[in-house]
Scaffold this motif. Structure first.
Motif: not given
Ligand SMILES: Cc1ncc(C[n+]2csc(CCOP(=O)(O)OP(=O)(O)O)c2C)c(N)n1
Length: 514
Positions: A257-268, A287-294
């Motif tokens: 959660v700590g490592i991922l907290k700042d990402f707003r977007h994920y390209v899967l 584990l992604a921050a709330e509201g992060a877009a996949m």
């Protein structure tokens, strides 16, 4: 030609070259056919978990399926845990499972069971051959099914009379299906996100973690400022000096959660939105921050590398310079054995082009960082969480790649599930070095006991996480199965034994006293 021979000939014609076996009476005609037909290497495993795990390791390194030969429902059931791991890794495997003769089933003889129910949970394709004349066609369909991108388990159940009765001949196998390209919109959306400059993680899986995919992702990252990572566990990652390195999402939920907290977007890219391995009271599942877009660039069965090429073109990133790891192995550590010291020494001594199988559990948590700049190697992990993975996996990988050194990094608890794999390694003279980390505990479960919030834990509970009384002797276990072995109690001893082991033909084992 009988049904069994029509199947073996079809498998060989379809490019299946290895059969990992543990047969019984209902598979005797198949065994006889394997003997008659040229072109199939047969490898005996002394427990079905070895057979299925080896087929998985073979598939990951050969990029094509091996066959297994398993004895009815119980044999398949014994192999289920490593089939589960294989399924999670999208490894292609063709299971041939014997059954009673069709007319015998109704009498409910002792080995009668519902094989299809056992098979269904791990098989992407499954069929019971109705008669001898169908067996070759069914075998060809099983090969095609196993090869369907990204790869899956195909289980063909073979009643004994379909194997011994007369067949028509072999069946032609359709040429391997290519993964389809991704949709234009998927590339356009990923490009839009990456151009936005918002914090974005490119999460890679499957073939995207080979050198070419990593290189492309590295170029895209260099051009756009995005970060590249792999999932916590990956089927096979090409890494080491000269290659673009992808870190992995850490296993502990708080760290992830700590490592991922700042990402707003994920390209899967063949990957799933990151999820915790287990649920814990008061911790998130996702584990992604709330509201992060996949944003799905590519699904697992699509052409991941082509998708990255296309995305790189779209972004004008082909000429960007990716940040590759230097070839700069660390120096071996000296003195007392610690997990950190082991990481450094392994990083220092990995031979060129080695295949690392990582089931080192708590001892290996820190091995990834000091091996980043090691000599180029493949890193293979357990994606299904079912332990007893590394020794069989190493066996299959060594059969797929006889010219490379395979190194299994193994917890002592995990080793005991499928320790018989050592016997197969000795019999087949496989170039496998097994390193057993003898902490004499299910150490990870001690952490987990605290993590799930279990209170007032006493002797009875702790005894279930302890492997002492009596202590296991892996040197004796290995030697009993024909594998030379040594125990080491200092880093100096480890360094000397490890360097020697990886340079000596055939299997060997090092027990590390922790
Ligand atoms: C088939 C299966 N059974 C049980 C477990 C639960 N489990 C997870 S890790 C573990 C112990 C691992 O011990 P070891 O390999 O010695 O590594 P350590 O935790 O000591 O580092 C167990 C029993 C599992 N994951 N899979």
């Amino acid at each position: 030609m009988n049904g069994a021979e029509s199947l073996v000939r079809t498998l060989v014609a379809g490019g299946v070259e290895v059969c990992f076996t543990n047969p019984g009476t209902s598979e005797m005609h198949f065994v006889a056919a394997l003997d008659r037909v040229e072109g199939m290497r047969c490898v005996l495993g002394l427990f079905e978990g070895v057979v299925t795990g080896a087929a998985d390791g073979y598939a990951r390194m050969a990029d094509k399926p091996a066959a297994t030969l398993l004895h009815l429902g119980p044999g398949l059931g014994n192999g289920l845990a490593n089939l589960h791991n294989a399924q999670r890794a999208a490894s292609p495997i063709i299971n041939i499972v014997g059954d009673h003769a069709t007319y015998h089933r109704k009498h409910d003889a002792p080995l009668t069971s519902d094989i299809e129910t056992v098979a269904r949970s791990v098989s992407g394709w499954m069929r019971t051959s109705p008669d001898a004349r169908s067996v070759a066609e069914d075998g060809a369909a099983a090969i095609a099914a196993a090869r369907t991108p990204p790869g899956q388990i195909a289980t063909l159940i073979l009643p004994a009379d379909t194997a011994w009765k007369e067949a028509d001949g072999i069946a032609a196998v359709a040429s391997g299906a290519q993964p389809p390209p991704v949709a234009t919109e998927a590339v356009a959306e990923a490009a839009r996100v990456l151009r936005s400059g918002e914090p974005t993680l490119i999460l890679l899986a499957g073939r995207a973690l080979r050198e070419r995919g990593l290189d492309l992702a590295g170029r895209i990252a260099a051009k756009t400022g995005a970060k590249v990572m792999g999932q916590t566990f990956n089927a096979r990652m090409e890494r080491g000096g000269g290659r673009v390195a992808a870190e992995r999402i850490p296993y502990p939920v708080d760290q992830a959660v700590g490592i991922l907290k700042d990402f707003r977007h994920y390209v899967l890219v063949g990957a799933k939105p990151p999820v915790a391995f287990f649920a814990y009271p008061d911790k998130p599942s996702l584990l992604a921050a709330e509201g992060a877009a996949m944003h799905v660039l590519a699904r697992p069965g699509e052409d991941l590398v082509h998708a990255l090429e296309w995305l790189a073109d779209e972004l004008g990133a082909r000429q960007a310079t990716p940040a590759a790891a230097a070839l700069a192995p660390p120096t071996p550590a000296l003195g007392r054995i610690t997990t950190e010291a082991l990481g450094h020494s392994i990083g220092a001594l990995i031979p060129d082009n080695a295949i690392i199988i990582d089931e080192a559990i708590t001892t290996g948590r820190g091995f990834f960082a000091p091996t980043r700049t090691s000599r180029p190697h493949d890193w293979i992990q357990n994606m299904g969480g079912s332990i007893g993975f590394a020794l069989p996996q190493a066996t299959g990988a060594a059969i797929a790649c006889p010219d490379r050194r395979v190194i299994a990094l193994e917890g002592d608890g995990s080793a005991m599930y499928t320790v018989q794999a050592l016997w197969t390694q000795a019999r087949e003279s496989l170039n496998v070095t097994t390193v057993v980390f003898a902490n004499r505990a299910y150490a990870v479960l001690r952490y987990e006991l605290a993590n799930v919030g279990a209170q007032n834990v006493g002797r009875k509970a702790l005894d279930m996480l302890d492997l002492g009384r009596p202590d296991l002797d892996f040197v004796m276990l290995a030697r009993a199965m024909g594998v030379p072995a040594h125990r080491v109690e200092s880093m100096e001893e480890f360094n000397a034994r490890f360097a020697d082991a990886v340079a000596t033909a055939g299997p060997n084992l090092i027990e590390v006293a922790l």
